[in-house]
Motif scaffolding. Sequence first.
Motif, PDB file in Angstrom:
ATOM      1  N   UNK A  74       0.835  -1.198   0.000  1.00  0.00           N
ATOM      2  CA  UNK A  74       0.000   0.000   0.000  1.00  0.00           C
ATOM      3  C   UNK A  74       0.865   1.242   0.000  1.00  0.00           C
ATOM      4  N   UNK A  75       0.438   2.241  -0.742  1.00  0.00           N
ATOM      5  CA  UNK A  75       1.173   3.488  -0.786  1.00  0.00           C
ATOM      6  C   UNK A  75       0.565   4.451   0.227  1.00  0.00           C
ATOM      7  N   UNK A  76       1.424   5.211   0.900  1.00  0.00           N
ATOM      8  CA  UNK A  76       0.966   6.149   1.908  1.00  0.00           C
ATOM      9  C   UNK A  76       0.600   7.460   1.236  1.00  0.00           C
ATOM     10  N   UNK A  77      -0.553   7.994   1.598  1.00  0.00           N
ATOM     11  CA  UNK A  77      -0.978   9.272   1.053  1.00  0.00           C
ATOM     12  C   UNK A  77      -0.769  10.341   2.113  1.00  0.00           C
ATOM     13  N   UNK A  78       0.066  11.316   1.808  1.00  0.00           N
ATOM     14  CA  UNK A  78       0.300  12.428   2.718  1.00  0.00           C
ATOM     15  C   UNK A  78      -0.458  13.634   2.206  1.00  0.00           C
TER      16      UNK A  78
ATOM     17  N   UNK B 141       2.611  25.717   4.219  1.00  0.00           N
ATOM     18  CA  UNK B 141       3.384  24.957   3.238  1.00  0.00           C
ATOM     19  C   UNK B 141       3.141  25.532   1.854  1.00  0.00           C
ATOM     20  N   UNK B 142       4.226  25.738   1.119  1.00  0.00           N
ATOM     21  CA  UNK B 142       4.124  26.244  -0.247  1.00  0.00           C
ATOM     22  C   UNK B 142       4.582  25.189  -1.252  1.00  0.00           C
ATOM     23  N   UNK B 143       5.621  24.453  -0.927  1.00  0.00           N
ATOM     24  CA  UNK B 143       6.161  23.451  -1.836  1.00  0.00           C
ATOM     25  C   UNK B 143       5.916  22.050  -1.333  1.00  0.00           C
ATOM     26  N   UNK B 144       4.743  21.494  -1.652  1.00  0.00           N
ATOM     27  CA  UNK B 144       4.387  20.167  -1.151  1.00  0.00           C
ATOM     28  C   UNK B 144       5.384  19.098  -1.581  1.00  0.00           C
ATOM     29  N   UNK B 145       5.797  19.126  -2.824  1.00  0.00           N
ATOM     30  CA  UNK B 145       6.738  18.117  -3.321  1.00  0.00           C
ATOM     31  C   UNK B 145       8.067  18.195  -2.567  1.00  0.00           C
ATOM     32  N   UNK B 146       8.553  19.416  -2.340  1.00  0.00           N
ATOM     33  CA  UNK B 146       9.814  19.592  -1.624  1.00  0.00           C
ATOM     34  C   UNK B 146       9.703  19.110  -0.186  1.00  0.00           C
TER      35      UNK B 146
ATOM     36  N   UNK C 225      10.900  12.436   3.430  1.00  0.00           N
ATOM     37  CA  UNK C 225      11.226  11.051   3.061  1.00  0.00           C
ATOM     38  C   UNK C 225      12.731  10.804   3.101  1.00  0.00           C
ATOM     39  N   UNK C 226      13.519  11.727   2.590  1.00  0.00           N
ATOM     40  CA  UNK C 226      14.979  11.568   2.589  1.00  0.00           C
ATOM     41  C   UNK C 226      15.497  11.470   4.029  1.00  0.00           C
TER      42      UNK C 226
END
Length: 168
Positions: free
Chosen positions: A27-31, A137-142, A148-149
Amino acid sequence: MYEESDNAQSVFNELTASATNDTDESNEVELLIGSTPKADDKTVERELDEMLDDVRAALPTDDVDFEEDIVKENLDEILLMLISLRGETHGKELISDLTRLFDAQLSPGTVYPSLHQLEEEDILKMHKKVRTKEYSIDGEREVRETVERTMVQHLAFGFLLYSFLPRL
């Protein structure tokens, strides 16, 4: 602190599953980063307390405290987590969260430069209010990539240390 287990890999899997609230690795986690409007403070505090309880329950020890140096070293990620959960918040509230959750007595001179740096990197946006500045939050991907890193690095380092303990 160290307790023998069937193998260190199972502990790593348990920690990973617990950290993602996922017992099935497929399963993939949805944040939902930054997508919530300003959350109710009591709800956020309850959610943060539950997250810390999950961490304590997943570890093979009852002695789980975060040293202030660890909090400082991971301040950006902790701030991103807190801001994401709150939707929008100000520095004083973040400092209060750091004190309550991590027993870290961080000064505004430590917290605000991190907030400003995250804003310069376009990860946070700041809204000036009458008497304060609100951050969101402005940059969700960042944020996702940063968290994660850092998570993988800490899990890997913890796994390395855990694997080493039987050799002592």
